[in-house]
Enzyme design. Structure first.
Site, PDB file in Angstrom:
ATOM      1  N   THR A   1       0.835  -1.206   0.000  1.00  0.00           N
ATOM      2  CA  THR A   1       0.000   0.000   0.000  1.00  0.00           C
ATOM      3  C   THR A   1       0.870   1.257   0.000  1.00  0.00           C
ATOM      4  O   THR A   1       0.531   2.263  -0.638  1.00  0.00           O
ATOM      5  CB  THR A   1      -0.895   0.000   1.255  1.00  0.00           C
ATOM      6  OG1 THR A   1      -1.684  -1.177   1.230  1.00  0.00           O
ATOM      7  CG2 THR A   1      -1.795   1.218   1.300  1.00  0.00           C
TER       8      THR A   1
ATOM      9  N   HIS B   1       1.871   2.068  -3.433  1.00  0.00           N
ATOM     10  CA  HIS B   1       0.788   2.749  -4.174  1.00  0.00           C
ATOM     11  C   HIS B   1       0.761   4.237  -3.830  1.00  0.00           C
ATOM     12  O   HIS B   1       0.590   5.087  -4.701  1.00  0.00           O
ATOM     13  CB  HIS B   1      -0.581   2.132  -3.835  1.00  0.00           C
ATOM     14  CG  HIS B   1      -0.751   0.729  -4.335  1.00  0.00           C
ATOM     15  ND1 HIS B   1      -0.795   0.406  -5.664  1.00  0.00           N
ATOM     16  CD2 HIS B   1      -0.887  -0.446  -3.669  1.00  0.00           C
ATOM     17  CE1 HIS B   1      -0.957  -0.905  -5.807  1.00  0.00           C
ATOM     18  NE2 HIS B   1      -1.015  -1.449  -4.608  1.00  0.00           N
TER      19      HIS B   1
ATOM     20  N   HIS C   1       2.180   2.106   8.110  1.00  0.00           N
ATOM     21  CA  HIS C   1       1.252   1.563   9.121  1.00  0.00           C
ATOM     22  C   HIS C   1       1.735   0.249   9.746  1.00  0.00           C
ATOM     23  O   HIS C   1       1.075  -0.281  10.622  1.00  0.00           O
ATOM     24  CB  HIS C   1      -0.141   1.375   8.511  1.00  0.00           C
ATOM     25  CG  HIS C   1      -0.157   0.468   7.327  1.00  0.00           C
ATOM     26  ND1 HIS C   1       0.045   0.913   6.038  1.00  0.00           N
ATOM     27  CD2 HIS C   1      -0.318  -0.872   7.223  1.00  0.00           C
ATOM     28  CE1 HIS C   1      -0.003  -0.097   5.198  1.00  0.00           C
ATOM     29  NE2 HIS C   1      -0.217  -1.196   5.898  1.00  0.00           N
TER      30      HIS C   1
ATOM     31  N   LEU D   1      -7.503 -12.884  -0.188  1.00  0.00           N
ATOM     32  CA  LEU D   1      -6.945 -11.701   0.459  1.00  0.00           C
ATOM     33  C   LEU D   1      -6.421 -10.702  -0.574  1.00  0.00           C
ATOM     34  O   LEU D   1      -6.563  -9.499  -0.422  1.00  0.00           O
ATOM     35  CB  LEU D   1      -5.820 -12.086   1.423  1.00  0.00           C
ATOM     36  CG  LEU D   1      -5.251 -10.885   2.189  1.00  0.00           C
ATOM     37  CD1 LEU D   1      -6.149 -10.531   3.358  1.00  0.00           C
ATOM     38  CD2 LEU D   1      -3.840 -11.135   2.672  1.00  0.00           C
TER      39      LEU D   1
ATOM     40  N   ILE E   1     -11.431 -11.920   2.817  1.00  0.00           N
ATOM     41  CA  ILE E   1     -10.687 -11.711   4.073  1.00  0.00           C
ATOM     42  C   ILE E   1     -10.174 -10.280   4.121  1.00  0.00           C
ATOM     43  O   ILE E   1      -9.497  -9.827   3.203  1.00  0.00           O
ATOM     44  CB  ILE E   1      -9.485 -12.668   4.173  1.00  0.00           C
ATOM     45  CG1 ILE E   1      -9.929 -14.126   4.017  1.00  0.00           C
ATOM     46  CG2 ILE E   1      -8.726 -12.439   5.487  1.00  0.00           C
ATOM     47  CD1 ILE E   1     -10.622 -14.723   5.189  1.00  0.00           C
TER      48      ILE E   1
END
Lengths: 342, 342, 342, 342
Positions: free
Chosen positions: B40, B43, B63, B262, B287
């Site tokens: 992420t 991205h 995170h 996922l 999920i």
């Protein structure tokens, strides 16, 4: 053929010559390659109260074994001579409501090999086609001989989630020891076991639990609480069948946890249901036999993959003729699983 | 404090000096000990379509991390300065209907650290008390930094039975590799993985699957069937998010099996529901995140017990200031998990 | 005997005189008391692409029925002449790995009555003993004739929790209507249904849903959200098999909810897995046939207890000779279930 | 305000004037609209052994109620004055390991309203925000006053599958009667109840079981077997807490069935685990309180949808000042639920 039989309603057993069983249309004749002795066989040998009420001599007994199919009945379609097999010893009828609901392990009309029908302490045994399990050739004969008790351990342990959970095993007879191995293979984060007998504690250690202790020396409930930072065990496997073991099982369980009972108490047990079951919101499972065939698939997969190895539990190997000596060792509590070769 | 931030709505990121976050009454200020980079974050760095629609610069992002509590808000009661913590990055509101039903992982008002609120690529990060997880001191910092993705892997893998079952992992990015380890720890009898990228296949091998293969060279469906004696995989974990991976996932699943998804496809995927889902009677699970807190308990238990070791997946360690270099390595597909030290 | 058969690979069907089937050792000969027409029979009659690929004329078709045992094969032990029976039309082999794992509904070697073997649009039909279900005499013949589709509805609806939950039924063909009744009987707190066809909406109303609406007139997703205070449906039963119905099913599901798919789309469907499945953490179940025999026990219990009454869905009753007229009514969408009496 | 309190460690209770409770930052002050008397209140009134060990006078007791929020603490965000609420009386801490695992109903630090903290037999009661449940305005006040016991019944009954299954309810106190209604609403195919007291049997009949009988007149085990064609009950709900009831519960359960225990025996009970639990492969669940908040969602949905109506169980309505008379009626076994209006 040579066989071990209970000929009269009295203690003991005889090594006899018996006719090879005749094969019905739906049956397999299996040449027994290896057999093993169960605690039930000790009861039959000793001729205790349970045995007197259930066993009808003459009976060739024994129910833990593997072998090779040597003859098939006329209507048999799924096995052939030369197949390597073990057998689900709880012969289910496949037609009662419970079998049809997927609960063949509690079939209403079960007939148990070596108890209700001729058993496996013999060169040959005859079994219904529907009760046979095709063994993977990678499973050694001496392991193939103990799939009945191993299936008990797999059924009990995997009757709920285990991975990443703490497991207490109460009682380390062979099935308790096997359950330690299954819990370990399934990724239990902690496995604690209790056992009074030193020989069995030593046997248990071979299955790599985190702790094995003697409940006569250490308070079982405190010991499990200590090992789980006070939380209690997520999963408790009761393998002793003793009233004190059952009490420990209930006390060490974490609120909301699972207690699976396989050990058979010989008489009613007093339980503090309010404190130990209801307020704690636990679930108690009675475990009987093996899930047919789910347990067998899981068990064989664990064995073939190498995730589970129960060979350390096989402590002695004898020819069938030395049955009496094997019984003596087991009675003295000086053996794990004993393999007999007919 | 030093932090990595997206300052403008454009590709890239800056290492900046930012004020230490102020602590609300229900918050913890955490000194970041180790952080890790997620896909992420790539991205966000690249400023792709998803990022443009979701991220509002200026934002300190990141995170995945662990750290030490250094300050607590006035109403905080369950943590204190000095506590070693990781954090559930999906900050749930604890009051919506889904949170109250035990589904906080799909909270209706989720706010994600490093996406919807200030993140962890910094010396300090402020988090709500209810989102913090007390880390066992036996968990090393670099492992504590990857519990967000490891929790994804644990959630996905343990969303159904695994022990004694065959598992196919489609896609061996870091979470796919972690899932291999979780499946192995849980006693999967067979773990087969597919991955196009050679670097990642090599990474995957460190987690001890039975087979890892390149679906560009070998037909994935046939390969899994061969490995399972034609039966198909009991459990399929889709970690690639690619349309072809999803198709493979559906095709390799055993009838009656489980497919847990996922990996996030970037656009709709065509599925032959009749052939691959309905006739086969399979179950597909979406999920998201981690079960709060069940996944965390399982994950920590697996780590502390030693049943699971994901350290082989940590391939690089850098000071936070070398963020840009780390991004380059990941973009080139030449890294597993990269740990950043602020 | 009189029978309805597809004689040539072309549209249509013929009412013919055929020999009474001969009875194998494990078979029952059943005198058909009542039969019913399935959508599958329309495909066979119309000779569409699916039928051309699967059906081998000549074939007596039809698979929904009940009747009386009039002859039993030599090895039959659990049924006798005079028994009132219905039949699980998915003839399972009882020996494949899936049957042995309790998933006979997805048996690897299934043979379907009226598709792969001679069917029930005839005075007599021959079925294997193991596929027969003993009907309670309290179940009327015309209900006994529709247990195959009703079993689909019971299987789909009860594949997860329903009591006290909101249920959306997408598509109100006969099975969708039956599912409304099952959900109601199971204590669903809200049952909302969608259907484009006015005749079917009217039929659906007889099963007492809270709302039935036309998705061409009302936005289905908004309508379900409104009916559930914005929460979405806990349980979604997809019975239409249309791509737009499947999209609706996914959109109306509550995060963490269940979507059970029974309707068979004729081609692949595009699904936004990220938005509709993964972020929402929903579970999608492919539903095939009926659980053998769990579904049958539940279904019969619901019928005999009076909790479920599907008689409003039986709209027409004809002698078998008027098969062609029945087909016309169904093709025109002007019938619910049609019962045929041989 | 007027309140009913236990002022001294002795039998009885007093109607007193007490100060309105002060409201902490996280609390709600609730004006009690309707309250109801629980068996626990009888124990407190009577001052039996349990009460002597647990209750610390002075204490306003009572825990079944609904009301209106009239004041909110400074940190309250999810309720406001005027909200219509009921309350989960097991005040959980939300921070222990069990709460965090979704098992708040067995919270390690539970504090029960009316037992461990001031109760609801008063004009006002103060409760933590996190324990309040927003009541649908369609739920009448007298029903809102009995959600604590009704939640017990919902939790117990729906702790496993019920639809299309046979249910035996052992003991028809108010919660047993409620369980009959829940089982009926959930589509149980058969509901059989046992109760010694004729008044309660009459009360039970209002909930529409198939049979209610007196186990002093009819052999309970045989009666349930007869009602289930010899199969036994799929689901057994033990609501009596009597040792004989628990024995019946175990004996009437079908092999592989479920026995859920809610009734609290006052002392240990002897159980024949081998015969009644292990060989039969049954599951015993200890049930405590209500699933937080799953049970509440289910319960409210069942009530608002009209699937469940427990109003026949409310037999008397009094002003709070007539508390003593209400206690007399209950002690004499001449009342169902009694509603008190402060």
């Amino acid at each position: 053929m040579t066989a071990v039989a209970k000929l009269t309603p009295a203690p003991g057993a005889d090594v006899i010559e018996a006719p090879v069983p005749s094969v019905g249309p739906g049956d397999l004749l299996v040449r027994v390659k290896a057999a093993s002795i169960c605690g039930t066989d000790l009861h039959i040998h000793k001729w205790d109260q349970w045995a007197r009420g259930r066993i009808k001599p003459p009976l060739v007994f024994g129910h833990e074994f593997c072998g090779e199919v040597v003859e098939t009945g006329a209507s048999v379609t799924t096995f052939k001579s030369g197949d390597y097999v073990s057998v689900e010893t709880h012969v289910f009828d496949a037609t009662c409501d419970l079998c049809r609901l997927g609960r063949a392990h509690v079939c209403r009309n079960v007939s148990i090999i070596g108890i209700d029908r001729q058993g496996c302490f013999a060169e040959y045994v005859c079994v219904p086609e529907r009760s046979a399990w095709r063994l993977d050739v990678q499973v050694p004969q001496e392991i193939g001989a103990v799939l009945d008790p191993l299936g008990n351990a797999v059924h009990t342990t995997l009757a709920g989630d285990v991975t990443g959970r703490s497991v207490a095993v109460i009682g380390c007879g062979p099935i308790g020891c096997m359950a330690i191995g299954v819990a370990r293979a399934a990724g239990a984060s902690l496995v604690v076991a209790t056992e009074l007998n030193e020989y069995r504690r030593e046997l248990a250690r071979a299955m790599r639990p985190d702790h094995v202790f003697n409940p006569a020396e250490l308070d079982a409930v405190e010991a499990v609480r200590d090992a789980t930072d006070g939380a209690g065990a997520d999963v408790v496997l009761e393998m002793s069948g003793h009233s004190s073991g059952i009490t420990q099982a209930l006390k060490v369980a974490k609120p909301g946890g699972r207690i699976s009972l396989l050990g058979l108490p010989s008489k009613p047990v007093e339980i503090d249901l309010s404190i130990d079951v209801i307020f704690k919101g636990v679930t108690i499972q009675g475990i009987n036999g093996r899930r047919i065939w789910e347990t067998w698939y899981q068990m064989q997969a664990l064995l073939v993959s190498g995730a589970l190895d129960v060979s350390p539990l096989i402590t002695h190997r004898f020819p069938l003729s030395r049955f009496s000596h094997a019984i003596d060792l087991l009675t003295a509590g000086r053996a794990g699983k004993i393999i007999l070769y007919p």
